[in-house]
Scaffold this active site. Structure first.
Site, short mmCIF file in Angstrom:
data_model
loop_
_atom_site.label_atom_id
_atom_site.label_comp_id
_atom_site.label_asym_id
_atom_site.label_seq_id
_atom_site.Cartn_x
_atom_site.Cartn_y
_atom_site.Cartn_z
N THR A 150 20.53 10.72 -5.35
CA THR A 150 19.09 10.43 -5.42
C THR A 150 18.38 11.48 -4.59
OG1 THR A 150 19.55 8.76 -3.71
CG2 THR A 150 19.19 7.97 -5.93
N HIS A 196 12.41 7.29 -3.21
CA HIS A 196 12.16 6.07 -3.99
C HIS A 196 13.43 5.53 -4.65
CE1 HIS A 196 8.08 6.87 -3.13
NE2 HIS A 196 8.03 7.97 -3.87
N CYS A 199 2.39 10.15 -3.90
CA CYS A 199 1.21 9.97 -4.75
C CYS A 199 0.00 9.54 -3.92
CB CYS A 199 1.49 8.94 -5.84
SG CYS A 199 2.10 7.36 -5.23
#
Length: 444
Positions: A110, A10, A42
């Site tokens: 990240t 993300h 999710c």
């Protein structure tokens, strides 16, 4: 300008897309261990439960899209070492085993997080699986087809959603956690009690306040979960015990919290110039307690990744901090929370009070209406709002977004009583339930 990006879920995807637009002359190279980017973990429970039919819908970008933007995508490449002072990285191609070095002017970490894997006897048995990425999701779906008794370990959001999906799927489910309540990080007891009752009414076995000690099986496959309080049969075990930041590559080179989360400033810069970080690898400023904390959420990640791009060359836009706002749909209940719970406040030595109201969503003269339970937590001395929770069988979760802004702007519970909200009988009452919480707190 050479920009190296390590990891691309993300935060990485958001950073790369924005950097490609802001710095068209830059040479951006992404190193990603997997063969995909931007997977929404999710949505795993929705995929497992059959609500989402096509897992491809859980991706909102792709390596080819980023490549078309001029980004050099090195998929299935693992970064094995980073020298932040020398601005060098060592890389291994996971398909060919070729190893090489690259240099950078700016480094974007990240790398996200990875599930916590407890060091327990039997952890390597077949059908003891993790729940994090696309591959895990597919493994769970395939294994669940044959499983009859499933144990889910870890009573957070992902665990709760999986338990619901498996129960609806007709499985015999045991829900295990070392805490004495499910969802205890997000909700206070008056909310978790409702959800625990819902699970039990649907046949889910709750095994709370007990720690897993080992897994037992035969012929290489799990058959039983052993805890400090008992034994539970299971031919499939899902581990959802939490996540740890995936930051070993820069350990000792940039400032971190004790758990390894990289500390970044309000411009997403680490303690070392030209090294930026975003997403689940980071500790971020948590507004309710006014300190850095580890709050791994996709919403935080995409904001932080976007800010990395904006601030990479010049400090331009400050991060506003987070409230850790999140939502959950379990069976008929819509639940959301923001900030700290009353239970958690004591862990931060905060002196808080709370107001809880139970109110119908619209006037009783309307043909239908539904109950809403709202709790707002506030500091006793300053009366600053620091958290809130809501639960209802209608969708009242947007109220938590409003209260998230209240926490961010340091509004008081008294101000909440007189905020301007519209009234229309189809939607609410003359005094909005958020107003009512503030008004009742005037007496608290």
């Amino acid at each position: 300008m050479k920009i190296a990006v390590v990891g691309c879920t993300h935060a990485g995807t958001a950073a790369v897309k924005n950097m490609a637009e802001l710095y068209p002359e830059a040479k951006i190279t992404v190193y990603e261990r997997n063969d995909n980017v931007s997977f929404l973990s999710c949505g795993i429970a929705l995929y497992v439960g059959g609500v989402v039919k096509d897992a491809n819908g859980l991706f909102y970008s792709s390596p080819s899209e980023l490549q078309e933007m001029g980004v050099n995508m090195k998929m299935k490449h693992e970064v094995t070492n980073i020298d932040t002072d020398g601005k060098k990285i060592a890389v291994r191609n996971l398909e060919t085993n070729e190893e090489f070095e690259d240099t950078f002017d700016k480094l974007v970490m990240t790398t996200g997080s990875w599930p916590i894997i407890p060091n327990l006897e039997g952890i390597d048995l077949n059908n003891v699986v993790l729940c994090k990425n696309y591959q895990h999701a597919n493994h769970i779906i395939e294994k669940a087809k044959q499983a009859k008794k499933i144990a889910v370990i870890g009573a957070g959001y992902i665990g709760a959603e999986l338990v619901e999906a498996f129960e609806v799927y007709g499985k015999e489910v045991t829900f295990i956690d070392s805490a004495d309540r499910i969802l205890n990080k997000y909700l206070d007891p008056e909310f978790t009690n409702l959800m625990e009752t819902e699970f039990e009414n649907r046949g889910v076995k709750l095994a709370l306040n007990q720690a897993v000690t080992k897994f037992v099986g035969s012929e290489g496959s799990v058959e039983k979960v052993v805890t400090t309080e008992g034994e539970y049969e299971a031919d499939l075990v899902i581990l959802c015990v939490g996540f740890r930041p995936n930051t070993d590559l820069v350990k000792g080179q940039v400032d971190m919290l004790p758990n390894g989360a990289i500390v970044v400033d309000e411009y997403m810069q680490t303690s070392k110039k030209d090294i930026f970080a975003a997403g689940d690898s980071c500790a971020i400023y948590y507004n309710p307690i006014k300190k850095h904390a580890y709050i791994p959420l996709a919403t935080n990640a995409v904001r932080m990744g976007t800010l990395v791009a904006q601030n990479l060359v010049k400090s331009t836009i400050k991060y506003m901090g987070t409230q850790g706002t999140s939502g959950l749909h379990i069976y008929d209940y819509n639940v959301a929370s923001t900030g700290i719970t009353e239970t958690a406040a004591s862990l931060f030595d905060m002196n808080v009070k709370s107001i809880t109201i139970s109110e119908n969503n619209r006037p009783e003269f309307m043909p239908t209406y539904e109950n809403i339970t709202l709790k707002v937590v506030f500091e006793e001395e300053t009366r600053r709002i620091v958290g809130a929770q809501v639960i209802s069988k209608i969708d009242a979760t947007q109220a938590i977004n409003t209260l998230s802004v209240c926490v961010q702007q340091e509004m008081t519970i008294d101000e909440l009583g007189f905020m301007d909200f519209f009234f229309q009988p189809h939607f609410n009452k003359p005094w909005h339930f958020l107003n009512q919480a503030g008004l009742q707190a005037l007496q608290a």
